[in-house]
Scaffold this motif. Structure first.
Motif, mmCIF file in Angstrom:
data_model
loop_
_atom_site.group_PDB
_atom_site.id
_atom_site.type_symbol
_atom_site.label_atom_id
_atom_site.label_comp_id
_atom_site.label_asym_id
_atom_site.label_seq_id
_atom_site.Cartn_x
_atom_site.Cartn_y
_atom_site.Cartn_z
ATOM 1 N N ARG A 148 53.687 6.602 -64.023
ATOM 2 C CA ARG A 148 52.839 7.804 -64.060
ATOM 3 C C ARG A 148 53.565 9.030 -63.528
ATOM 4 O O ARG A 148 53.237 10.161 -63.888
ATOM 5 N N GLN A 149 54.520 8.809 -62.625
ATOM 6 C CA GLN A 149 55.321 9.883 -62.034
ATOM 7 C C GLN A 149 54.456 10.976 -61.410
ATOM 8 O O GLN A 149 54.768 12.163 -61.491
ATOM 9 N N THR A 150 53.368 10.533 -60.789
ATOM 10 C CA THR A 150 52.474 11.493 -60.124
ATOM 11 C C THR A 150 52.449 11.301 -58.613
ATOM 12 O O THR A 150 51.910 12.153 -57.906
ATOM 13 N N ASP A 151 53.014 10.189 -58.110
ATOM 14 C CA ASP A 151 52.936 9.880 -56.687
ATOM 15 C C ASP A 151 54.327 9.672 -56.111
ATOM 16 O O ASP A 151 55.253 9.201 -56.797
ATOM 17 N N SER A 152 54.475 9.987 -54.837
ATOM 18 C CA SER A 152 55.722 9.730 -54.132
ATOM 19 C C SER A 152 55.871 8.234 -53.883
ATOM 20 O O SER A 152 54.892 7.483 -53.939
ATOM 21 N N PRO A 153 57.079 7.760 -53.587
ATOM 22 C CA PRO A 153 57.255 6.339 -53.274
ATOM 23 C C PRO A 153 56.355 5.869 -52.138
ATOM 24 O O PRO A 153 55.837 4.747 -52.178
ATOM 25 N N ALA A 154 56.148 6.720 -51.126
ATOM 26 C CA ALA A 154 55.287 6.333 -50.000
ATOM 27 C C ALA A 154 53.842 6.144 -50.455
ATOM 28 O O ALA A 154 53.156 5.205 -50.027
ATOM 29 N N VAL A 155 53.373 7.027 -51.328
ATOM 30 C CA VAL A 155 52.005 6.918 -51.836
ATOM 31 C C VAL A 155 51.866 5.669 -52.708
ATOM 32 O O VAL A 155 50.850 4.953 -52.640
ATOM 33 N N ILE A 156 52.873 5.384 -53.515
ATOM 34 C CA ILE A 156 52.825 4.180 -54.353
ATOM 35 C C ILE A 156 52.736 2.924 -53.482
ATOM 36 O O ILE A 156 51.943 2.006 -53.766
ATOM 37 N N GLU A 157 53.516 2.891 -52.396
ATOM 38 C CA GLU A 157 53.461 1.729 -51.508
ATOM 39 C C GLU A 157 52.078 1.589 -50.884
ATOM 40 O O GLU A 157 51.556 0.474 -50.744
ATOM 41 N N ARG A 158 51.477 2.712 -50.510
ATOM 42 C CA ARG A 158 50.122 2.665 -49.947
ATOM 43 C C ARG A 158 49.124 2.171 -50.984
ATOM 44 O O ARG A 158 48.243 1.362 -50.680
ATOM 45 N N ARG A 159 49.263 2.629 -52.227
ATOM 46 C CA ARG A 159 48.347 2.181 -53.282
ATOM 47 C C ARG A 159 48.505 0.683 -53.533
ATOM 48 O O ARG A 159 47.519 -0.017 -53.787
ATOM 49 N N LEU A 160 49.729 0.182 -53.455
ATOM 50 C CA LEU A 160 49.950 -1.248 -53.660
ATOM 51 C C LEU A 160 49.340 -2.069 -52.527
ATOM 52 O O LEU A 160 48.772 -3.144 -52.765
ATOM 53 N N ARG A 161 49.464 -1.580 -51.296
ATOM 54 C CA ARG A 161 48.825 -2.283 -50.174
ATOM 55 C C ARG A 161 47.311 -2.292 -50.346
ATOM 56 O O ARG A 161 46.645 -3.323 -50.118
ATOM 57 N N ASN A 162 46.762 -1.151 -50.750
ATOM 58 C CA ASN A 162 45.314 -1.086 -50.983
ATOM 59 C C ASN A 162 44.903 -2.027 -52.111
ATOM 60 O O ASN A 162 43.843 -2.662 -52.051
ATOM 61 N N ALA A 163 45.751 -2.109 -53.148
ATOM 62 C CA ALA A 163 45.443 -2.975 -54.290
ATOM 63 C C ALA A 163 45.339 -4.432 -53.858
ATOM 64 O O ALA A 163 44.449 -5.169 -54.307
ATOM 65 N N GLU A 164 46.227 -4.863 -52.990
ATOM 66 C CA GLU A 164 46.168 -6.242 -52.500
ATOM 67 C C GLU A 164 44.863 -6.505 -51.764
ATOM 68 O O GLU A 164 44.241 -7.564 -51.925
#
Length: 210
Positions: A148-164
């Motif tokens: 999507r190229q809309t989020d920083s790497p830090a935000v992506i990591e947070r979204r992945l943690r939330n997804a789990e």
């Protein structure tokens, strides 16, 4: 779930709240838009938020954008069917919209997170049909978020943690759909919703469930 099981549950005689949840990047918004195109008579619950619109978002379509003072007033007036504060912004679902639709006998489609889904299904248990959209695996979800190229790497990591954390709650949902092939997932979601809508001439039981 078979047609007879739907009848036993009594779901054909009352309006439904179709509550769809998914981790960020799992394709929930795309799937819900396809459902609304297939069933335009569904009432779509547009959430309210105090965050600023993102590029391309439209007020009243993607969200209702309101200020924090107005949101807090609505909390005091019990105007939210569910609400939460996330990263300093408020999000809520209008109780007026839901209850007006239920009084008119109309089915409602809600695109909300896991916490909100639990609140709504707890408040309207006899109307709620919960559906969880999951990615095929966490690697696929990471690729989608990165593409999507809309989020920083830090935000992506947070979204992945939330997804789990969100996926750990999917056992609470009546139906779980894996969004691996988009068109297949769209067909399954439409099939689940139609199986509950006795007034839908295209309705039929699909057997798509956990």
């Amino acid at each position: 779930m078979t047609e007879s099981e739907h009848r036993k549950a009594g779901t054909e005689d009352r309006p439904h709240l179709f509550i769809v949840s998914a981790p960020s990047g799992a394709g929930k918004t795309t799937l819900c838009r396809a459902v609304l195109e297939a069933m335009p008579d569904l009432v779509y619950s547009v959430s309210y938020t105090t965050r600023a619109p993102r590029p391309g978002e439209r007020d009243g379509i993607d969200y209702h954008f309101i200020d924090a003072e107005r949101f807090k007033q609505a909390i005091q007036q019990s105007r939210w069917a569910e609400w939460a504060e996330v990263h300093g912004n408020f999000y809520g679902t209008s109780a007026d919209l839901i209850e007006d639709a239920l009084r008119r006998g109309q089915d409602v489609l809600l695109d909300i997170d896991v916490q909100g889904a639990q609140s709504i299904s707890g408040r309207y248990p006899e109307h709620s049909i919960t559906i969880f959209i999951r990615p095929p695996d966490m690697d696929a979800l990471r690729r989608r978020l990165e593409s999507r190229q809309t989020d920083s790497p830090a935000v992506i990591e947070r979204r992945l943690r939330n997804a789990e954390q969100e996926m750990a709650q999917m056992h609470r949902y009546r139906h779980v759909i894996v969004n691996d092939v988009l068109e297949k997932a769209i067909g399954e979601l439409i099939g689940v919703i139609r199986s509950y809508r006795s007034s839908d001439p295209a309705g039929g039981v699909t057997g798509v469930s956990r």
